[in-house]
Enzyme design. Sequence first.
Site, short mmCIF file in Angstrom:
data_model
loop_
_atom_site.label_atom_id
_atom_site.label_comp_id
_atom_site.label_asym_id
_atom_site.label_seq_id
_atom_site.Cartn_x
_atom_site.Cartn_y
_atom_site.Cartn_z
N GLU A 116 45.46 38.10 34.23
CA GLU A 116 44.74 38.24 32.95
C GLU A 116 45.70 38.55 31.79
OE1 GLU A 116 41.61 41.08 33.65
OE2 GLU A 116 40.49 39.69 34.93
N GLU A 144 39.26 35.53 40.27
CA GLU A 144 38.33 36.66 40.39
C GLU A 144 36.95 36.19 39.96
OE1 GLU A 144 39.47 40.21 38.29
OE2 GLU A 144 41.56 40.13 39.01
#
Length: 685
Positions: free
Chosen positions: A298, A417
């Site tokens: 991320e 994810e």
Amino acid sequence: MSPTTVHRRRRRLGAIATAAVAAMTAGLFGAVSAQAAQGCEVDYEVTGEWPGGFIADVQVTNLGDPVDGWSLEWDWPDGQRVTSMWNAKHTASGETAEAESYGYNAKIATGDSASFGFTGSWSGENTDPTGFRLNGRLCDGTTGEPTETPTGGPQEWDNATEQVAAMEPSTNIGNTLDALGGETAWGNPMITEELLQTYKAEGYNSIRLPVTWDEFTGPAPDYTIAPERMERVAQVVDWALENDLQVMINLHHDSWMWLDELPNDHDNVMAKFEAMWTQIAERFKDYPDGLSFESNNEPQFVGKEGDAGDPYNEELNRAFYDIVRGSGGNNADRLLVLPTLNTNAAQERLDPVKAMIDSLDDDMVAATIHYYGFWPFSVNVAGFPTYEAQSQADLAGSFQRTHDTFTANGIPVIVGEWAILNYGYTGPEVVEYGEMLKFFEDLQFQARQYHFTTMIWDAGQFLNRNTLQWRDQYLFDRISSSWTTRSGSTSFDRIYLEKAGTIGDVSQTLNRNGLEFEGLWDGDAQLVEGTDYTLSGDTLTVKAATLTRLAGDRAYGTNATIEARFSAGVPWRINIVSFDQPVLSDATGTTSLVIPTQFKGDHIEQMEAHYADGSNAGPASWTPYQESNVSWLPNYSGGTITVPEAFVNAIRDGEPVTITYHFWGGDSVDYTVVKNGGTVTGTAS
């Protein structure tokens, strides 16, 4: 699922006596062929059965020479289908079923056996299959030369697309090696080989292993990673590979701990990033190709939102790529995974990574995004308590764009994810349970359609790492079933019946998802269409008399659970709930407020908050509907609703706020909250 236990006699294919004679003959006279002799027998047993579904165990015994890698095929006689499988990979469809070994059970010595199990669907008859074939040879109790080349053995992939496909399904082992303060600091036990074996046995083919390195890294200029940290990561990687699990490692929380300062401290951040990946690449350069690397998790950059952050993301990805590829060994063609900025699936985030991958001209590179759902739905804010059209459209758009940008152009995609934000096995629902199930099912279906590999975020909320048992077996059954097929549902998983009210017919809409509806069940008893319920198109109506019977004495809460069953997948549970309007009492607090509450069987759907002038009150000032867990936190067993500090801090001093709690049963209850200095009071309307 509530299967009826079946003590069906095992069906054994292959005569033991014939096999014994063949084995003796081979021992006396020696081999007559340079090829290995093959022979087998199969024990097939249905251990549980219910209308439309069943569970079976299969044991295959090798009567020939030792086998290293096996595939067992059979044909269905009555149109049965495998819906999920464990201890083997289901690799066929239609009238032929095929179970393929994993690395940990690929070898079967002469006289030894391998076992696996599966759930299946059926209609009409459920006759046992015949004609089992091990590596292409009929299991008839005799031995002879093989008719096909055995499967199995070391796995190699010609390109990233093949390798990423082989990773599906996948799971994260989160909040462990990525936890700050040590591997157990965030409440999980240390990773064990048994944990990895459990994931493998439950059908997973790979793990994402998030690793945070910063706390174990020395100062500039060397930024040396502590040997004990490197070797602990290597130990877990070794266990994974030994148990036939691919594994992907990364730099995880480093992304927000120091990598995000790249725009403000460029040279030092780049030096540290490059030093870390140089050491990781060197340590693992001779590992097999079942290990892959992800640049970082991320990626985000202080003060550089949107397009301004893309060049920094590309700089990190290019440095990562160049270091690993230049480190030698198997890193020359190891699978490398590049994230979009924030692992976001907006088109403007996908395009720069697509352009970079194109420029690399390397067919062992994949892209990764994350997806936790349409944000207002995933956290229950702004009036999105259900998986409705806008939430569905957000998923469809995100995956369509990602497919069209990457997959359609030969770049495989890993959804690194996914889940629901803030989902936990303790505490109240952030998203209503059945609505979450619909989202999970739709996400997995679309991922299969687009050939994405999905890595669910499991930080211990799904698999209990202490007991190695699923915390919610039904939830896992729904998740694992969606790896291969769809499951049906209805418009809601609860039917609310007012305790003192007259019970009438209740209608719901079927979400068939391409399946056939096969009826309603109360435990093992099938409800009767026309008497207990009616079906008109997709409108399912449960009769008043049936609901009255199911509600029993109508105690508050769930009185019964019925199942809607479909031609495939896992049945949909519908809870019959008795309730009355909740009662809230006055309360006083300081930084927060705890409201004594009689819930009387009902649950909060959403919370609305206004000042007297009609303007919005609370942290989410852009909407009247405030966020679950941030502005309202129910405790159903304890009989309270907490107005958290975040909400109290956000409201204006001295101005009354009307909170409206909307409940799933249809009631709404108003409650007045006023903050005066260091005191907050609540008054029931």
